[in-house]
Write an enzyme that holds these catalytic residues in place. Sequence first.
Site, PDB file in Angstrom:
ATOM      1  N   ARG A   9       0.819  -1.222   0.000  1.00 34.99           N
ATOM      2  CA  ARG A   9       0.000   0.000   0.000  1.00 34.99           C
ATOM      3  C   ARG A   9       0.851   1.271   0.000  1.00 34.99           C
ATOM      4  NH1 ARG A   9      -1.829   2.914   5.049  1.00 34.99           N
ATOM      5  NH2 ARG A   9      -0.314   2.280   6.605  1.00 34.99           N
ATOM      6  N   GLY A  10       2.169   1.146   0.051  1.00 30.29           N
ATOM      7  CA  GLY A  10       3.048   2.315   0.008  1.00 30.29           C
ATOM      8  C   GLY A  10       3.105   2.864  -1.416  1.00 30.29           C
ATOM      9  N   MET A  11       3.940   3.880  -1.603  1.00 27.60           N
ATOM     10  CA  MET A  11       4.044   4.551  -2.899  1.00 27.60           C
ATOM     11  C   MET A  11       4.480   3.559  -3.993  1.00 27.60           C
ATOM     12  SD  MET A  11       3.516   7.869  -3.248  1.00 27.60           S
ATOM     13  CE  MET A  11       2.708   7.698  -4.800  1.00 27.60           C
ATOM     14  N   VAL A  12       5.586   2.860  -3.752  1.00 32.01           N
ATOM     15  CA  VAL A  12       6.095   1.907  -4.752  1.00 32.01           C
ATOM     16  C   VAL A  12       5.166   0.698  -4.844  1.00 32.01           C
ATOM     17  CG1 VAL A  12       8.013   0.372  -5.349  1.00 32.01           C
ATOM     18  CG2 VAL A  12       8.492   2.617  -4.361  1.00 32.01           C
ATOM     19  N   CYS A 130      16.490   4.906  -7.724  1.00 36.45           N
ATOM     20  CA  CYS A 130      15.638   5.416  -8.807  1.00 36.45           C
ATOM     21  C   CYS A 130      16.389   6.268  -9.838  1.00 36.45           C
ATOM     22  CB  CYS A 130      14.461   6.191  -8.215  1.00 36.45           C
ATOM     23  SG  CYS A 130      14.899   7.127  -6.752  1.00 36.45           S
ATOM     24  N   GLN A 157      14.423  15.745  -7.998  1.00 37.63           N
ATOM     25  CA  GLN A 157      13.680  14.545  -7.623  1.00 37.63           C
ATOM     26  C   GLN A 157      12.320  14.868  -6.997  1.00 37.63           C
ATOM     27  OE1 GLN A 157      17.914  12.457  -6.522  1.00 37.63           O
ATOM     28  NE2 GLN A 157      16.126  11.383  -5.774  1.00 37.63           N
ATOM     29  N   GLU A 231      22.343   9.462  -1.239  1.00 38.23           N
ATOM     30  CA  GLU A 231      21.724   9.396  -2.573  1.00 38.23           C
ATOM     31  C   GLU A 231      22.782   9.657  -3.651  1.00 38.23           C
ATOM     32  OE1 GLU A 231      18.699   8.438  -2.938  1.00 38.23           O
ATOM     33  OE2 GLU A 231      17.868   9.217  -4.813  1.00 38.23           O
ATOM     34  N   ARG A 257      15.740  17.600  -4.012  1.00 37.13           N
ATOM     35  CA  ARG A 257      14.286  17.338  -3.985  1.00 37.13           C
ATOM     36  C   ARG A 257      13.578  18.596  -4.458  1.00 37.13           C
ATOM     37  NH1 ARG A 257      12.687  12.492  -3.469  1.00 37.13           N
ATOM     38  NH2 ARG A 257      13.719  12.139  -1.474  1.00 37.13           N
ATOM     39  N   HIS A 264      11.508  11.755 -11.611  1.00 38.19           N
ATOM     40  CA  HIS A 264      12.805  12.368 -11.321  1.00 38.19           C
ATOM     41  C   HIS A 264      13.406  12.856 -12.638  1.00 38.19           C
ATOM     42  CE1 HIS A 264      12.303  11.002  -7.370  1.00 38.19           C
ATOM     43  NE2 HIS A 264      13.191  10.031  -7.298  1.00 38.19           N
TER      44      HIS A 264
END
Length: 360
Positions: A9-12, A130, A157, A231, A257, A264
């Site tokens: 249920r998360g973003m990904v 990503c 991003q 990152e 960000r 991105h």
Amino acid sequence: MKVGFVGWRGMVGSVLMQRMEVEGDLPKHDWTFFSTSNAGGQGPMSSVLADAEDLEVLSSQEVIITCQGGDYTKSVYGTLRAKGWKGHWIDAASSLRMDSKALIILDPVNRDQIDRALENGTKTWAGGNCTVSLMLMGLGGLFDHGAVEWVTSMTYQAASGAGAANMKELVAQAGYVEAKTDGSATALDLESRVSELLRSDEFPTQSFGHPLAYSLLPYIDSEVEGGQSREEWKGMAETNKILGMDSHIPIDGICVRVGSLRCHSQAFTIKLKEDLPLDEIEGMIKEANNWVRWVPNEKEATLKNLTPTAVSGTLDVPVGRVRKMNLGPQYLSAFSVGDQLLWGAAEPLRRMLGILEERQ
Ligand code: NAP
């Protein structure tokens, strides 16, 4: 196959569910959905959610896909393997990417390595960072041809790259400003009021810790040695691992960000090993895979095709603004946009499950 899914249920995870639905993958497997927060509750496909810490139920899966995050991986993966679990672990998090037993998966770029790893008994598969995966989908042709001496990547991003709660916070920040400003004020009064709101203690910043709407955040992930953010560190480490290069290509940049919701973007400076003509460069980029899209370096084509607005929700990876820079004939500029939730996260995982299924 018996497949367990943690983090659906998360973003990904929710993008992965969506893609599997569109591609008809869901009915092919026997699914168990897990939760870290709502075991026993209602899950997708009329399921009852299993406890994501329940090692017995996890051990009964042939494949576990997790989009739950690195803390979950760190708390469960080692124990599960130590208990003798021999299934395939497919993970969106970064924790296992540099583990010698894990392969970073991006099959349009490294399918041969995936096949070799399967032959050799590899059972741990990690989706790449990503921006790294999107850079390789866009510029893979230049790397394939051995044309690259080094790259800098300056990133832009999206908020959703930090997770569902963060993306919602960006929208809440914009809504907070909208509710507390008067659009008919002069431009200067409006700017001054918005700046005051962004700096106030009441501004909603629980997830990001700082205002992102109407601003930007030039630091992503934790600090590592040498002044890089984690990152930024991943750029060189993961790219070279994915490419399986003997000699390492230097890659570095600043990760930022910005206030886009999804996708991105990256601005590249590429030092070529030699002065190649632009039409040859175009050919190398275009022919690398079925998803890269060449955008001519013209204003209208760029503004129409090379933006998060154009690309969000698609598997296309457009590359444009390609030209030789004033720095010299071996220096190339390029700009690329890609949906970090698709090629940057969910899609390589979905395709890895497909590769395992083919092998059944
Ligand atoms: P996320 O949206 O924060 O979801 C992770 C978990 O948070 C969910 O599975 C859910 O677990 C819980 N959760 C808490 N509040 C939620 C809410 N309001 N809506 C939905 N879920 C909520 O994280 P993510 O962005 O998908 O990232 C998962 C992993 O993928 C991370 O390791 C990340 O670094 C990596 N990754 C992310 C991206 C990206 O673009 N986001 C790209 C590449 C890799 P329960 O259901 O168990 O409560």
